[in-house]
Design a protein around this motif. Sequence first.
Motif, PDB file in Angstrom:
ATOM      1  N   LEU A 226       0.824  -1.210   0.000  1.00  0.00           N
ATOM      2  CA  LEU A 226       0.000   0.000   0.000  1.00  0.00           C
ATOM      3  C   LEU A 226       0.855   1.254   0.000  1.00  0.00           C
ATOM      4  N   LEU A 227       1.938   1.239   0.755  1.00  0.00           N
ATOM      5  CA  LEU A 227       2.845   2.383   0.752  1.00  0.00           C
ATOM      6  C   LEU A 227       3.480   2.534  -0.629  1.00  0.00           C
ATOM      7  N   PHE A 228       3.843   1.432  -1.252  1.00  0.00           N
ATOM      8  CA  PHE A 228       4.416   1.452  -2.600  1.00  0.00           C
ATOM      9  C   PHE A 228       3.457   2.130  -3.579  1.00  0.00           C
ATOM     10  N   VAL A 229       2.182   1.749  -3.520  1.00  0.00           N
ATOM     11  CA  VAL A 229       1.181   2.331  -4.421  1.00  0.00           C
ATOM     12  C   VAL A 229       1.037   3.826  -4.154  1.00  0.00           C
ATOM     13  N   ARG A 230       0.951   4.217  -2.892  1.00  0.00           N
ATOM     14  CA  ARG A 230       0.826   5.634  -2.543  1.00  0.00           C
ATOM     15  C   ARG A 230       2.059   6.425  -2.971  1.00  0.00           C
ATOM     16  N   TRP A 231       3.237   5.829  -2.834  1.00  0.00           N
ATOM     17  CA  TRP A 231       4.495   6.461  -3.255  1.00  0.00           C
ATOM     18  C   TRP A 231       4.430   6.764  -4.753  1.00  0.00           C
ATOM     19  N   CYS A 232       4.036   5.761  -5.523  1.00  0.00           N
ATOM     20  CA  CYS A 232       3.953   5.930  -6.973  1.00  0.00           C
ATOM     21  C   CYS A 232       2.910   6.986  -7.336  1.00  0.00           C
ATOM     22  N   GLN A 233       1.771   6.958  -6.666  1.00  0.00           N
ATOM     23  CA  GLN A 233       0.731   7.956  -6.927  1.00  0.00           C
ATOM     24  C   GLN A 233       1.260   9.358  -6.656  1.00  0.00           C
ATOM     25  N   ALA A 234       1.980   9.538  -5.574  1.00  0.00           N
ATOM     26  CA  ALA A 234       2.531  10.851  -5.226  1.00  0.00           C
ATOM     27  C   ALA A 234       3.483  11.348  -6.314  1.00  0.00           C
ATOM     28  N   CYS A 235       4.119  10.411  -7.013  1.00  0.00           N
ATOM     29  CA  CYS A 235       5.075  10.768  -8.070  1.00  0.00           C
ATOM     30  C   CYS A 235       4.415  10.851  -9.439  1.00  0.00           C
ATOM     31  N   GLY A 236       3.116  10.546  -9.510  1.00  0.00           N
ATOM     32  CA  GLY A 236       2.396  10.638 -10.774  1.00  0.00           C
ATOM     33  C   GLY A 236       2.689   9.518 -11.746  1.00  0.00           C
ATOM     34  N   ILE A 237       3.055   8.348 -11.228  1.00  0.00           N
ATOM     35  CA  ILE A 237       3.347   7.207 -12.090  1.00  0.00           C
ATOM     36  C   ILE A 237       2.553   5.999 -11.589  1.00  0.00           C
ATOM     37  N   PRO A 238       1.943   5.232 -12.489  1.00  0.00           N
ATOM     38  CA  PRO A 238       1.192   4.056 -12.057  1.00  0.00           C
ATOM     39  C   PRO A 238       2.099   3.024 -11.368  1.00  0.00           C
ATOM     40  N   ALA A 239       1.598   2.449 -10.299  1.00  0.00           N
ATOM     41  CA  ALA A 239       2.382   1.464  -9.549  1.00  0.00           C
ATOM     42  C   ALA A 239       2.784   0.280 -10.426  1.00  0.00           C
ATOM     43  N   GLY A 240       1.875  -0.169 -11.286  1.00  0.00           N
ATOM     44  CA  GLY A 240       2.184  -1.295 -12.167  1.00  0.00           C
ATOM     45  C   GLY A 240       3.329  -0.991 -13.115  1.00  0.00           C
ATOM     46  N   GLN A 241       3.351   0.216 -13.621  1.00  0.00           N
ATOM     47  CA  GLN A 241       4.438   0.635 -14.516  1.00  0.00           C
ATOM     48  C   GLN A 241       5.766   0.637 -13.768  1.00  0.00           C
ATOM     49  N   THR A 242       5.724   1.048 -12.514  1.00  0.00           N
ATOM     50  CA  THR A 242       6.932   1.065 -11.694  1.00  0.00           C
ATOM     51  C   THR A 242       7.402  -0.360 -11.422  1.00  0.00           C
ATOM     52  N   LEU A 243       6.483  -1.253 -11.109  1.00  0.00           N
ATOM     53  CA  LEU A 243       6.850  -2.655 -10.874  1.00  0.00           C
ATOM     54  C   LEU A 243       7.468  -3.284 -12.120  1.00  0.00           C
ATOM     55  N   ASP A 244       6.956  -2.919 -13.283  1.00  0.00           N
ATOM     56  CA  ASP A 244       7.518  -3.459 -14.516  1.00  0.00           C
ATOM     57  C   ASP A 244       8.994  -3.113 -14.669  1.00  0.00           C
ATOM     58  N   LYS A 245       9.405  -1.976 -14.131  1.00  0.00           N
ATOM     59  CA  LYS A 245      10.815  -1.568 -14.187  1.00  0.00           C
ATOM     60  C   LYS A 245      11.658  -2.382 -13.217  1.00  0.00           C
ATOM     61  N   LEU A 246      11.034  -2.863 -12.160  1.00  0.00           N
ATOM     62  CA  LEU A 246      11.776  -3.577 -11.118  1.00  0.00           C
ATOM     63  C   LEU A 246      12.024  -5.031 -11.481  1.00  0.00           C
ATOM     64  N   LEU A 247      10.975  -5.727 -11.863  1.00  0.00           N
ATOM     65  CA  LEU A 247      11.083  -7.156 -12.141  1.00  0.00           C
ATOM     66  C   LEU A 247      10.602  -7.454 -13.555  1.00  0.00           C
ATOM     67  N   PRO A 248      11.521  -7.619 -14.486  1.00  0.00           N
ATOM     68  CA  PRO A 248      11.110  -7.907 -15.858  1.00  0.00           C
ATOM     69  C   PRO A 248      10.365  -9.232 -15.938  1.00  0.00           C
TER      70      PRO A 248
END
Length: 80
Positions: free
Chosen positions: A55-77
Motif C-alpha cells: 500500500l505504501l508502494f502504491v501511494r508512493w507511486c501515486q505521489a510521483c504521478g506514475i502508475p504502480a504497475g508501470q513502476t513494478l515493470d521496471k523492477l522485475l522484468p
Amino acid sequence: MSISLYHADYAGLRALLKDVRVKGGLTQVQMAEALGVGQSYVSKLERGENFVDVLLFVRWCQACGIPAGQTLDKLLPVDN
C-alpha cells in the motif's frame, strides 16, 4: 524464498523508489508529507532500514504521478 532487507531485489526496489521520487520532483520532505509520515521514515525506506509494504508502494507511486504497475515493470522484468 526468504528476502531480507539486504537482498539484491530489495536493494533494487529502494533504488527504484528513490529514482521515481527524484524524477517526480519530490524531496524526501515532500514525499513524507504526501504519505503522512515523517521525513526520517522516507529516508529509512530508501536506505533499507524498513520494508516497503504494497500500500505504501502504491501511494508512493501515486505521489510521483506514475502508475504502480508501470513502476513494478521496471523492477522485475517479465520472463517470456
